[in-house]
Design a protein around this motif. Structure first.
Motif, PDB file in Angstrom:
ATOM      1  N   ASP A  96      38.297  42.929  41.887  1.00 19.68           N
ATOM      2  CA  ASP A  96      37.931  43.879  40.843  1.00 19.68           C
ATOM      3  C   ASP A  96      39.056  44.007  39.830  1.00 19.68           C
ATOM      4  O   ASP A  96      40.236  43.920  40.171  1.00 19.68           O
ATOM      5  N   GLN A  97      38.677  44.216  38.574  1.00 25.65           N
ATOM      6  CA  GLN A  97      39.622  44.518  37.513  1.00 25.65           C
ATOM      7  C   GLN A  97      39.623  46.036  37.339  1.00 25.65           C
ATOM      8  O   GLN A  97      39.075  46.761  38.159  1.00 25.65           O
ATOM      9  N   ALA A  98      40.189  46.514  36.257  1.00 28.39           N
ATOM     10  CA  ALA A  98      40.205  47.942  35.968  1.00 28.39           C
ATOM     11  C   ALA A  98      38.786  48.435  35.693  1.00 28.39           C
ATOM     12  O   ALA A  98      37.911  47.654  35.322  1.00 28.39           O
ATOM     13  N   PRO A  99      38.517  49.741  35.843  1.00 29.90           N
ATOM     14  CA  PRO A  99      37.195  50.284  35.548  1.00 29.90           C
ATOM     15  C   PRO A  99      36.751  49.920  34.127  1.00 29.90           C
ATOM     16  O   PRO A  99      37.559  49.871  33.215  1.00 29.90           O
TER      17      PRO A  99
ATOM     18  N   GLU B  93      41.597  32.292  34.776  1.00 25.53           N
ATOM     19  CA  GLU B  93      41.427  32.820  33.426  1.00 25.53           C
ATOM     20  C   GLU B  93      42.644  33.603  32.934  1.00 25.53           C
ATOM     21  O   GLU B  93      43.251  34.355  33.699  1.00 25.53           O
ATOM     22  N   THR B  94      42.935  33.446  31.661  1.00 26.27           N
ATOM     23  CA  THR B  94      43.909  34.276  30.948  1.00 26.27           C
ATOM     24  C   THR B  94      43.160  34.875  29.766  1.00 26.27           C
ATOM     25  O   THR B  94      42.643  34.137  28.926  1.00 26.27           O
TER      26      THR B  94
ATOM     27  N   SER C 173      45.472  42.863  28.167  1.00 28.37           N
ATOM     28  CA  SER C 173      45.361  41.446  28.500  1.00 28.37           C
ATOM     29  C   SER C 173      45.610  41.293  29.993  1.00 28.37           C
ATOM     30  O   SER C 173      46.039  42.229  30.661  1.00 28.37           O
ATOM     31  N   GLY C 174      45.315  40.112  30.523  1.00 26.41           N
ATOM     32  CA  GLY C 174      45.550  39.892  31.939  1.00 26.41           C
ATOM     33  C   GLY C 174      45.073  38.526  32.395  1.00 26.41           C
ATOM     34  O   GLY C 174      44.754  37.659  31.583  1.00 26.41           O
ATOM     35  N   THR C 175      45.025  38.371  33.692  1.00 25.32           N
ATOM     36  CA  THR C 175      44.532  37.150  34.308  1.00 25.32           C
ATOM     37  C   THR C 175      43.489  37.524  35.345  1.00 25.32           C
ATOM     38  O   THR C 175      43.491  38.644  35.870  1.00 25.32           O
ATOM     39  N   SER C 176      42.597  36.598  35.623  1.00 24.38           N
ATOM     40  CA  SER C 176      41.580  36.818  36.650  1.00 24.38           C
ATOM     41  C   SER C 176      41.121  35.466  37.170  1.00 24.38           C
ATOM     42  O   SER C 176      41.396  34.431  36.571  1.00 24.38           O
TER      43      SER C 176
END
Length: 126
Positions: free
Chosen positions: A15-18, A93-94, A103-106
């Motif tokens: 999960d990422q942020a809400p 992913e970036t 921004s981030g990665t997943s």
């Protein structure tokens, strides 16, 4: 080059942020002649779309989504397509929001079924 994404269903591994994609989000990918696109939904995302290009194992696309709270968001993502030892596909992913800071990665991976078969989108789902 890893195999085509056309007809594959992928999901985030965490999960990422809400308000962002999460493990309940499903991406239905399509690919043709260097073009990629996907529809996605699930979790905090009511509906999302991505559109871009593939060059070798590199994807470059923009995305836009409608969230359950009624807000929209958009951004840019560059992904590396990796073929896993079991034959499934992973995208590393970036990403960066363009409609807000962040921004981030997943990582998203192709979903397999309970019997080990690979889940795919059929022609009538497109």
């Amino acid at each position: 080059m890893a195999r085509s994404l056309d007809g594959l269903v992928l999901a985030p591994v965490a999960d990422q942020a809400p308000g962002q994609v999460g493990t309940l989000t499903r991406f239905a990918y399509h690919e043709k002649d260097g073009e990629i696109w996907a529809d996605y939904a699930g979790g905090d995302v009511v509906r999302g779309h991505l559109l871009g290009t593939r060059e070798g194992d590199r994807l470059d696309f923009r995305y836009v989504q409608l969230r359950t709270d009624g807000t929209t968001a958009s951004g840019h993502c560059v992904s590396l397509v990796v073929e896993l030892p079991d034959g499934r596909v992973r995208l590393e992913e970036t990403w960066e929001w363009e409609s807000r800071p962040g921004s981030g990665t997943s990582t998203v991976e192709q979903i397999g079924t309970a019997d080990g078969a690979v889940e795919q989108v059929t022609a009538h789902d497109r």
